[in-house]
Design a protein around this motif. Structure first.
Motif, PDB file in Angstrom:
ATOM      1  N   UNK A 111       0.817  -1.216   0.000  1.00  8.90           N
ATOM      2  CA  UNK A 111       0.000   0.000   0.000  1.00  8.90           C
ATOM      3  C   UNK A 111       0.852   1.268   0.000  1.00  8.90           C
ATOM      4  N   UNK A 112       2.156   1.119   0.170  1.00  7.50           N
ATOM      5  CA  UNK A 112       3.048   2.277   0.343  1.00  7.50           C
ATOM      6  C   UNK A 112       3.809   2.653  -0.926  1.00  7.50           C
ATOM      7  N   UNK A 113       3.489   2.006  -2.037  1.00 12.84           N
ATOM      8  CA  UNK A 113       4.136   2.343  -3.305  1.00 12.84           C
ATOM      9  C   UNK A 113       3.729   3.749  -3.740  1.00 12.84           C
ATOM     10  N   UNK A 114       4.732   4.549  -4.166  1.00 15.19           N
ATOM     11  CA  UNK A 114       4.484   5.920  -4.612  1.00 15.19           C
ATOM     12  C   UNK A 114       4.779   6.066  -6.104  1.00 15.19           C
ATOM     13  N   UNK A 115       4.090   6.985  -6.748  1.00 19.34           N
ATOM     14  CA  UNK A 115       4.273   7.216  -8.182  1.00 19.34           C
ATOM     15  C   UNK A 115       5.731   7.514  -8.512  1.00 19.34           C
ATOM     16  N   UNK A 116       6.401   8.266  -7.661  1.00 18.49           N
ATOM     17  CA  UNK A 116       7.787   8.645  -7.921  1.00 18.49           C
ATOM     18  C   UNK A 116       8.720   7.432  -7.934  1.00 18.49           C
ATOM     19  N   UNK A 117       8.287   6.313  -7.397  1.00 21.34           N
ATOM     20  CA  UNK A 117       9.121   5.105  -7.338  1.00 21.34           C
ATOM     21  C   UNK A 117       8.906   4.179  -8.533  1.00 21.34           C
ATOM     22  N   UNK A 118       7.979   4.528  -9.403  1.00 19.68           N
ATOM     23  CA  UNK A 118       7.648   3.657 -10.529  1.00 19.68           C
ATOM     24  C   UNK A 118       8.529   3.971 -11.725  1.00 19.68           C
ATOM     25  N   UNK A 119       9.026   2.933 -12.365  1.00 22.65           N
ATOM     26  CA  UNK A 119       9.854   3.050 -13.560  1.00 22.65           C
ATOM     27  C   UNK A 119       8.945   3.349 -14.755  1.00 22.65           C
ATOM     28  N   UNK A 120       8.859   4.603 -15.136  1.00 17.30           N
ATOM     29  CA  UNK A 120       7.964   4.997 -16.219  1.00 17.30           C
ATOM     30  C   UNK A 120       8.393   4.405 -17.557  1.00 17.30           C
ATOM     31  N   UNK A 121       9.689   4.239 -17.747  1.00 14.28           N
ATOM     32  CA  UNK A 121      10.174   3.640 -18.992  1.00 14.28           C
ATOM     33  C   UNK A 121       9.634   2.215 -19.151  1.00 14.28           C
ATOM     34  N   UNK A 122       9.570   1.497 -18.048  1.00 16.61           N
ATOM     35  CA  UNK A 122       9.037   0.139 -18.081  1.00 16.61           C
ATOM     36  C   UNK A 122       7.580   0.145 -18.526  1.00 16.61           C
ATOM     37  N   UNK A 123       6.791   1.068 -17.998  1.00 13.71           N
ATOM     38  CA  UNK A 123       5.399   1.175 -18.424  1.00 13.71           C
ATOM     39  C   UNK A 123       5.296   1.526 -19.904  1.00 13.71           C
ATOM     40  N   UNK A 124       6.132   2.458 -20.339  1.00 13.65           N
ATOM     41  CA  UNK A 124       6.076   2.918 -21.725  1.00 13.65           C
ATOM     42  C   UNK A 124       6.512   1.888 -22.736  1.00 13.65           C
ATOM     43  N   UNK A 125       7.197   0.834 -22.274  1.00 17.16           N
ATOM     44  CA  UNK A 125       7.690  -0.216 -23.181  1.00 17.16           C
ATOM     45  C   UNK A 125       6.894  -1.511 -23.045  1.00 17.16           C
ATOM     46  N   UNK A 126       5.696  -1.442 -22.482  1.00 17.17           N
ATOM     47  CA  UNK A 126       4.891  -2.638 -22.248  1.00 17.17           C
ATOM     48  C   UNK A 126       3.689  -2.683 -23.183  1.00 17.17           C
ATOM     49  N   UNK A 127       3.415  -3.855 -23.725  1.00 17.86           N
ATOM     50  CA  UNK A 127       2.253  -4.037 -24.598  1.00 17.86           C
ATOM     51  C   UNK A 127       0.956  -4.044 -23.784  1.00 17.86           C
ATOM     52  N   UNK A 128       0.984  -4.699 -22.630  1.00 18.69           N
ATOM     53  CA  UNK A 128      -0.144  -4.734 -21.718  1.00 18.69           C
ATOM     54  C   UNK A 128       0.327  -4.304 -20.338  1.00 18.69           C
ATOM     55  N   UNK A 129      -0.531  -3.605 -19.608  1.00 14.63           N
ATOM     56  CA  UNK A 129      -0.290  -3.289 -18.202  1.00 14.63           C
ATOM     57  C   UNK A 129      -1.506  -3.784 -17.411  1.00 14.63           C
ATOM     58  N   UNK A 130      -1.224  -4.515 -16.339  1.00 10.53           N
ATOM     59  CA  UNK A 130      -2.271  -5.178 -15.559  1.00 10.53           C
ATOM     60  C   UNK A 130      -2.324  -4.613 -14.144  1.00 10.53           C
ATOM     61  N   UNK A 131      -3.555  -4.505 -13.597  1.00 11.62           N
ATOM     62  CA  UNK A 131      -3.699  -4.119 -12.196  1.00 11.62           C
ATOM     63  C   UNK A 131      -4.981  -4.713 -11.639  1.00 11.62           C
ATOM     64  N   UNK A 132      -5.107  -4.645 -10.311  1.00  8.45           N
ATOM     65  CA  UNK A 132      -6.295  -5.141  -9.629  1.00  8.45           C
ATOM     66  C   UNK A 132      -6.747  -4.161  -8.573  1.00  8.45           C
ATOM     67  N   UNK A 133      -7.860  -4.466  -7.931  1.00 13.08           N
ATOM     68  CA  UNK A 133      -8.448  -3.497  -7.008  1.00 13.08           C
ATOM     69  C   UNK A 133      -7.679  -3.359  -5.699  1.00 13.08           C
ATOM     70  N   UNK A 134      -6.841  -4.346  -5.336  1.00 10.44           N
ATOM     71  CA  UNK A 134      -6.081  -4.215  -4.089  1.00 10.44           C
ATOM     72  C   UNK A 134      -5.112  -3.041  -4.137  1.00 10.44           C
ATOM     73  N   UNK A 135      -4.717  -2.632  -5.336  1.00 13.97           N
ATOM     74  CA  UNK A 135      -3.848  -1.459  -5.476  1.00 13.97           C
ATOM     75  C   UNK A 135      -4.601  -0.161  -5.253  1.00 13.97           C
TER      76      UNK A 135
END
Length: 318
Positions: A111-135
């Motif tokens: 629950x403590x993940x912050x936007x600033x800690x996310x690798x945006x390049x990884x998102x930008x190079x992905x064909x699909x991005x998956x998530x669920x409601x627990x996030x």
């Protein structure tokens, strides 16, 4: 290019297998968390995958990162935080292997993940991005997830969503419904259980799938029916594939493994989900149902992902 990147919880399932002499359950630890179960199936069936997650700087956190990497999942954005504990899920099973959950998550690392800690390049190079409601249950992970999904859509990724309702994690089920509806509105592919369809819309699987397609702009819907299989629908076709009768011991992660297995076959076909034919969808769902069924014969989530050979054998003999 990454085939699928998932964002969300990486946790330990503590499953009650037996009872001690003092009457308390004896717990067995298994690696899990819905997004990682989902990716583990994708990786097993040949997809390139990555996980965005946070765990604690503790024994379980390090074990989980190693397990995910051992599944072939890219863990460059699995963060280890010394200030919080790895999230724990306590799993109790009934006589049919169906499970109930309780959580140690006040807060949990996920629950403590912050936007600033996310690798945006990884998102930008992905064909699909998956998530669920627990996030989406708590900040700052909710904001991080919403921003990650928006960024991914802007950069051309298709979005997959699993509502994955866990009532103990929500202070208010109306808020749960609001966040789940947000997720549906972002998604190109949805994997949802019949119980979640009833919770959100008070509809059966057929009417619920049609409603999701028409009202949320989703391209492909899988409504899982437990041991009864799956109802599927897109703009081209709809239908139901029956489940496989197995000697079930633990259903933990079966829905996630269904989702990852199904997406692995969508990737193999190389078509947009809205363009898949009825014959193609039936093949996708039969494969995913077989994979999920096999997973219920083994305890745990990630450890229960079957091999391609086992799935092929089941499909050939049933």
């Amino acid at each position: 290019m990454m085939d699928v990147t998932a964002i969300g919880e990486l946790l330990v399932d503590l499953t009650a297998r037996t009872t001690g002499t003092d009457g308390y359950p004896v717990l067995e630890a298994h690696p899990g968390g819905a997004p990682c179960n989902f990716l583990a199936a994708l990786s097993r069936f040949g997809a390139r995958t990555a996980l965005i997650a946070k765990v604690g700087d503790d024994t379980f956190g390090h074990l989980l990162e190693q397990t995910a990497a051992g599944c072939g999942i890219d863990t460059r954005n699995v963060l280890i935080d010394p200030d919080v504990f790895t999230t724990l899920a306590f799993v109790t099973l009934d006589s049919t292997g169906d499970r109930k959950f309780a959580f140690a998550r006040k807060p949990g690392a996920d629950t403590c993940l912050r936007w600033e800690e996310i690798d945006q390049q990884l998102l930008g190079e992905s064909r699909f991005v998956h998530f669920g409601s627990l996030s989406l249950t708590n900040e700052p992970a909710r904001d991080a997830t919403r921003r990650a999904i928006a960024y991914s859509k802007e950069h051309g990724a298709l979005i997959t969503f699993d509502p994955n309702l866990r009532p103990p994690l929500w202070a208010d089920l109306e808020e749960a419904k609001e966040q789940m509806l947000y997720g549906l509105a972002q998604a190109d592919i949805v994997k949802i259980s019949e119980e979640e369809v009833r919770f959100l819309f008070d509809l059966d699987e057929v009417a619920g799938a049609r409603h999701i397609l028409e009202q949320f702009g989703v391209s492909l819907v899988f409504v899982t029916l437990g041991a009864d299989g799956c109802y599927y629908a897109n703009a081209q076709a709809q239908g139901k594939v029956p489940g496989f009768v197995m000697n079930t011991v633990d259903t933990t992660g079966a829905g996630d493994i269904f989702g990852g297995s199904a997406l692995s076959q969508v990737l193999r076909l190389g078509k947009h989900p809205k363009d898949l034919t009825g014959e193609e969808l039936e093949q996708v769902v039969r494969f995913a149902c077989a994979s999920a069924a096999l997973s219920t014969t083994v305890f745990g989530g990630i450890p229960s992902v079957p091999s391609p050979e086992a799935v092929a054998e089941l499909l050939a003999t049933r």
